[in-house]
Every structure is written in C-alpha cells, then in structure tokens.
Design an enzyme around this catalytic site. Structure first.
Site, PDB file in Angstrom:
ATOM      1  N   ASN A 150       1.155  -0.944   0.513  1.00  0.00           N
ATOM      2  CA  ASN A 150       0.020  -0.196   0.655  1.00  0.00           C
ATOM      3  C   ASN A 150       1.295   0.852   0.287  1.00  0.00           C
ATOM      4  O   ASN A 150       1.399   1.585  -1.240  1.00  0.00           O
ATOM      5  CB  ASN A 150      -0.877   0.087   1.108  1.00  0.00           C
ATOM      6  CG  ASN A 150      -1.476   1.105   1.511  1.00  0.00           C
ATOM      7  OD1 ASN A 150      -1.936   2.145   0.945  1.00  0.00           O
ATOM      8  ND2 ASN A 150      -1.831   1.832   2.636  1.00  0.00           N
ATOM      9  N   GLU A 151       1.020   1.931   1.364  1.00  0.00           N
ATOM     10  CA  GLU A 151       1.490   2.973   0.947  1.00  0.00           C
ATOM     11  C   GLU A 151       2.985   2.910   1.199  1.00  0.00           C
ATOM     12  O   GLU A 151       3.505   3.019   2.623  1.00  0.00           O
ATOM     13  CB  GLU A 151       0.665   4.339   1.997  1.00  0.00           C
ATOM     14  CG  GLU A 151      -0.337   4.646   1.528  1.00  0.00           C
ATOM     15  CD  GLU A 151      -1.049   5.712   2.224  1.00  0.00           C
ATOM     16  OE1 GLU A 151      -0.493   6.169   3.301  1.00  0.00           O
ATOM     17  OE2 GLU A 151      -1.636   6.189   1.783  1.00  0.00           O
TER      18      GLU A 151
HETATM   19  O1  AHR Z   1      -7.789   6.449   3.414  1.00  0.00           O
HETATM   20  C1  AHR Z   1      -7.297   5.545   4.786  1.00  0.00           C
HETATM   21  C2  AHR Z   1      -5.569   5.799   5.063  1.00  0.00           C
HETATM   22  O2  AHR Z   1      -4.993   6.588   4.036  1.00  0.00           O
HETATM   23  C3  AHR Z   1      -5.307   4.370   4.083  1.00  0.00           C
HETATM   24  O3  AHR Z   1      -5.547   3.225   4.649  1.00  0.00           O
HETATM   25  C4  AHR Z   1      -3.979   4.385   3.555  1.00  0.00           C
HETATM   26  O4  AHR Z   1      -3.564   3.669   2.154  1.00  0.00           O
HETATM   27  C5  AHR Z   1      -3.519   5.982   3.343  1.00  0.00           C
HETATM   28  O5  AHR Z   1      -2.531   6.574   4.365  1.00  0.00           O
END
Ligand code: AHR
Length: 667
Positions: free
Chosen positions: A386-387
C-alpha cells in the site's frame, strides 16, 4: 473549424436549470468584456483512449465500513473471538465461554448457557450490535446460531429489543441434540429502530445446558439476496457510482499495525464460520478516536469482494502485503519480512490469481467454485504493497514482480509511490517503479482544496513512456472547515479531475478515498458515503465521482483556450472534453470555481453532425460550505436540464461555483 457557422447559442431553462438564455445584445455586450473565455474542442482529434476501468472505488474497512457497515451482519463478536470474549455482549445468569469440542477450529470460542438456578432469575446474552442494530418494521431478519444441547432439548427465546428496552419481535427456538448444528429462523420487528439489540434468553425451567456459537442476524433483504450478504442500500450506492474498478481491502489494513495483523486473504475465504478474526488496524490509530471494539470478522472477504466487483460492473483490484507492516507505525526491522522468508507472501499473490482466475481443477480455483462461482472473476490488476517506501519496499516488490511476470504475464502490477504526492519518498520511488517496469504506480494525495486547483495540470507533463498512474487515494481536505465533505472540496476535486480526464493516456485508474463512514464510529474524514444503521447520504464528492464515471466517454479530445493551453485554471475555469463512441455523444465538463459566472465561447471544431439539444447537468452551490446529511440527504444535488445549441459554436454561461457536464448527442 468552420467559423462561418458560428452562431449564438440559445440556452433554455428546463426544470431547475443553472444557465440562462442569452440574447444577441447580451452577447455583444459580453464580447466587449475582455474576460470572455474561448474554448475550442477539436472534435475529431483524439488524444487518448480512456480506460473503461477509469473512476472507481476504494474500499477499506475503516470507519466501520465492513463490519458494522456494508457487511450486513448485525451481531458484533458473533463468535466470541474478541480478546475480551464477551465484548459487545451483555451476559446475565450462568454464562461461560468455553473452547472444548468447538465446531470451528479457527474460531474456537463458544458460550455455554446454563439454568440460572432460580425460578425468578434469568440466563442469557444480549448483543449491542455496531452502535446498535437497525431494524425496519415489517421487514424480515434471519437469525442463525450453531448450537448443541446437553441433557435433552433446550429452549431459547430470540428477542429483538428496542433502544428503550421494549420487545419488538420474539421467536422460540429449541436446540435438540448433542451434535453441533446450524439453527435458523426469521423475525419481523413491529417497530423501526436504529439502535436496537438482540437478546437470547435461556429457558429458566430446564436443567442441562445450551452451547451457542456464531450467533448471527442479517436482514433477509440483502444486496442481490445473498445470505452472507451486504447492506442493500449501501451496495446500491456503490453500483450507482458506475465504478470502473474496485480497489480492496485497503489501505493500511493490508499492512497491519504489525505483520501478524496484516490482511491475509486466505483467512477471508471458505466457510464464514471458520474465518479467523483479525484486529482492525484502525482500532487505536488516533488517540482521540479510539475503537477497542473494532475487529475484522472477514465475513466480507475476498470472495465477497470479487463478487461485489462483478455485480457492480467494476474490475477487481486487490492489494496484498509486500511483507512490510505499516511503515508509519514501525521503524523497526522486525516489521520487515526478511527477504529469504518472503516466499509465502509471494505465494499468496500467485494463489490469489489462481483463486480468482483458475479452473476448477486447481487448488484455489476449486475453492472459488465450491463457494459458488464456477466462472473466473477475470482479475487483471494486482497491487503489491500500500503506502510503502524506501529500498526495503523496492527490494521486496522486485521479488514479487519477477515471480508474477514468470507465472502470469498478463496481470497488471501496481506498485506504490508512497504516502504522498511529492517529496523524497515519492522522488525515490518513481524511478524505481520505472526500473521494475510495474504497469501502474499508485499515487496518494489528501490535500487542501487549493492544492487540487493548483495541481489540475499535474499530469500534463508526466512521462508518457513509463508506468501509468493509478490515483489510488485522493480527497480534498478542507482543514479550515473540519475536513467536511462540503461543496468546496467536491468542486476542487471536480476541477482537478479535468486533468485526470485530459491525461487519460497516463492516468489509467482513479479512486477517491475513503469510501464509507458510520456516523457514530468513524476514524477518518472526509469520506464518500456516510451512514447510520438504517440510512445513508451521498456527499457532494459522491456526485462528482458519479458524474465522471457515468460520463467518462471513450476518447479524450484535444481542447484549448485562446492561449493554446488546456483550460486548467485560467480565469478559474477548468475544462475537458471527451467523445463517447458507445453512446455516440460528445461530453464537455466545465468547472468554474470563481464567485462569478463565466461566459465561455465554446467552439466545437470539426463537428459535422450533431443534435441541437444537449443535456446539461449542473452541480452548483452558492454556499461552498454546504453539505448533505442524514436528515437532509439531498441538500445539494446536481440538476438536470437541456441546453439548446445554436450551432457548433455557442456561448455557455458557466454559473459561479459550479461543475457542468454537457452531453451533446451526435447524429
Ligand atoms: O484512506 C485512509 C488511509 O489513508 C489508507 O488506509 C491509507 O492508505 C492512507 O494513509
């Protein structure tokens, strides 16, 4: 462009219409006004093909979006697996939580009810639901329980209770036999309640005991009638967006607060009773919004996500752990899976492709068939991480890319550009994604409305050759106004999205984030759709997303202002144009974020045949802080009318603070 044919456009008001007809005199007067804006749309010059999967949704179990939200189960902690095994339950009389001879090995706890020992005392359990349970008078609810009895048949009474403690529905149930069995019945509440409860009473006259496990209550009327189903109104609000893609299941939830609590898709498939509980990563994330009762039942698991995607016409885009727990919360090497231990994570990705697309003769494909879907789900995208950021991400992702390319070269791999839209992490990751040749790069930006306006041209100068962009999480955060889902944020997003549309060759996917929020249990705002246990409302941001997805078109057209540049903020106007070859229409999108209406000379050059009456959808608000709410869900909604064009050249008065979509039928 056939300028001789230029005519004065006549705009007609139909219904509550946001544009005004213009006389020749008015037009002449306006021509004298130098602030007129010329916009030429080259109707036969296609800049790019638009990805049919463009403009989708990003689902994450944050804000009670899954358990307590879209997933229609009304019982919290239905399998007594929360670390405090009676959390969510009120127990009274003789209740014990046991694990011996449990029916489901991955959910071993169950409750044993015994006689209270006194004719005037009771034994039982009461579940509080997710900030209550929503009951609609006259609708059916399916109660089910796995149970067994000791020392002969045992009687239970299943009761629906109102917030003010009245019985609003009741049925008896006899548990008969020492073998675990599923029992079910339906109840029809007499009253509508948004904060009801479920009570299970054990008949006080008996000796012996009743063991109960996986206690469940669903509305019978779920989305598409599925038994382990979704809340129909919430799923319908997703379908109504016309989404091209569904990204799931997160977000940070994919990573977990630690590796042990990352989302593991294999735990989310198979019989629902045996899917193990996982902590929800959003339980303690914000000190001022604590949710110790937030867990993932995985009742809404990967099979259900794929099915939902199919049913709402969206391409599925799962996100899997790359072997790094949330990097915000872990600086620690222990949160990184060592490279030589990464293989099970890579295998999860390969097995997921088999689960989604494999034949009935494969291990994971056969599980999908067993779960009721013999056809493949036609998954074509897969995101890894993800991030994530840093070399620790890149070296892990590289292993996935190698394995995926070998096994499944058709799968489009999505890598991450980190948690923000610029900066060191972003600048490091993009060249690395080019080197790894990921197909798409997932960019995230939660920024101020002004940032969105200033960055509408963000993609105009992007490299056309490398990986494409997936704007996987974005939303305008109006910090000064409580980050409300107000019209200001929606209009900024609409204006920015003209830049996504214009750059359809580079930006291939885009999803607003987050999607859902329970009004009584949210951790993050703004969000696209808000709900309580009975109702929902769509935000202005939802309407913007819907307009883009519904009118995305098939081909982006070249379109310029008098400075030969795309309209991207000149005189506060943002515009883009597409052709829809399927619907045979030309579609113009115009955002005016100024406080005054703007006169635009629109020239549809190269257009030979079109129908003179266009459809106009206009979303505008005098009050930039305007919001929708549960009590006033349609406070601001787009209005639809018609626009009579005088010719291929016409004048459009873009209302102050508005987003307009003009749909011109072609002959
Ligand atoms: O959309 C909320 C959060 O924002 C997600 O889980 C994450 O990927 C981002 O930091």
């Amino acid at each position: 462009m056939d300028y001789i044919l230029r005519t004065i456009a006549l705009m007609m008001l139909v219904g509550t219409f946001c544009c005004q007809a213009q006389s020749r005199q008015q037009r002449i007067e306006q021509e004298e006004n130098s602030s007129r804006l010329i916009w030429e749309v080259k109707t036969s010059k296609t800049l790019a093909k638009i990805n049919p999967d463009m403009y989708g949704i990003f689902f994450e179990d944050i804000n009670f979006a899954a358990d307590g939200g879209l997933y229609a189960e009304m019982v919290k902690n239905r399998s007594f697996e929360f670390p405090q095994s009676l959390m969510g339950w009120r127990s009274f009389g003789q209740v014990e939580v046991l694990t011996q001879e449990a029916p489901f090995e991955r959910n071993p706890h169950y409750a044993r009810l015994r006689p209270s020992g006194h004719a005037h005392k009771m034994t039982g359990l009461e579940n509080e639901g997710f900030r209550g349970m929503g009951f609609q008078a006259g609708k059916e609810y399916r109660f089910s329980v796995w149970a067994r009895s000791g020392a002969g048949p045992q009687k239970l009474c299943i009761v629906l209770v109102s917030e003010d403690d009245r019985e609003i529905g009741r049925r008896d149930l006899t548990i008969d036999g020492g073998e675990w069995k599923k029992y079910s019945l339906t109840l029809t509440p007499r009253r509508t309640e948004s904060r009801g409860r479920l009570r299970i009473l054990y008949d006080r006259g008996n000796s012996g005991y009743a063991d109960v496990e996986h206690i469940s209550l669903f509305p019978v009327d779920t989305w598409r009638g599925h038994e382990n189903g979704l809340r129909r109104d919430l799923a319908q609000a997703l379908a109504d967006l016309h989404p091209g893609v569904l990204r799931f299941p997160g977000g940070c939830i994919v990573e977990g607060t630690d590796l042990a609590t990352r989302y593991q898709w294999k735990n989310s498939v198979g019989p629902v009773e045996n899917r193990p509980l996982n902590e929800n990563r959003w339980n303690y994330t914000f000190a001022n919004r604590m949710f110790p009762d937030y867990y993932q039942s995985y009742g809404l698991g990967f099979f259900e996500y794929f099915l939902l995607a199919e049913e709402i016409g969206a391409a599925p885009l799962p996100v899997l752990s790359v072997g790094l727990a949330c990097q915000y919360q872990n600086n620690d090497i222990r949160a990184h899976v060592p490279l030589d231990e990464l293989q099970p994570y890579i295998q999860d990705a390969l097995d997921l492709i088999e689960f989604a697309n494999g034949g009935p003769d494969t291990k994971w494909g056969s599980l999908r068939v067993e779960m009721g879907h013999s056809e493949p789900f036609h998954m074509k995208y897969l995101a890894i991480g993800n991030e994530q950021w840093g070399p620790e991400y890149v070296e892990r992702l590289e292993r996935f890319v190698q394995a995926l390319r070998r096994c499944c070269p058709d799968i489009l791999i999505v890598g991450s550009a980190g948690p923000s839209a610029a900066g060191d992490r972003f600048n490091y990751l993009w060249p690395e994604m080019r080197r790894l040749k990921t197909d798409l790069v997932d960019e995230h930006y939660y920024m101020a409305p002004d940032w969105f306006l200033q960055n509408a041209g963000r993609y105009d100068g992007y490299d056309r050759k490398g990986p494409k962009v997936f704007a996987g999480e974005y939303a305008a955060h109006d910090q000064g106004n409580g980050k409300a889902n107000n019209f200001r944020s929606a209009l900024a997003e609409a204006c920015f999205m003209t830049g996504l549309e214009r750059n359809a060759d580079v930006v291939r996917l885009a999803t607003y984030a987050p999607l859902f929020a329970h009004v009584d249990a949210w951790q993050w705002n703004p969000d696209l759709i808000w709900f309580d246990n009975l109702r929902l409302f769509k935000t202005p941001n939802w309407y913007v997303q819907q307009l883009y997805a519904r009118y995305k078109g098939t081909d982006v057209l070249a379109a310029y202002g008098s400075d030969r540049q795309p309209l991207s903020g000149q005189q506060q106007i943002y515009a883009s144009a597409v052709r829809d070859k399927d619907g045979n229409t030309l579609i113009l999108k115009i955002g005016n974020c100024g406080e005054k209406s703007k006169t635009m000379d629109i020239r549809l050059s190269g257009l030979k045949r079109f129908q003179p009456v266009a459809r106009l959808i206009c979303y505008q608000s005098k009050d930039m802080n305007a919001v929708n709410s549960l009590d006033d869900p349609e406070h601001i909604v787009p209005e639809t009318g018609t626009l009579v064009l005088g010719g291929t050249d016409f004048v459009y008065e873009a209302p102050a603070q508005s987003f307009s979509v003009i749909i011109i039928p072609l002959d």
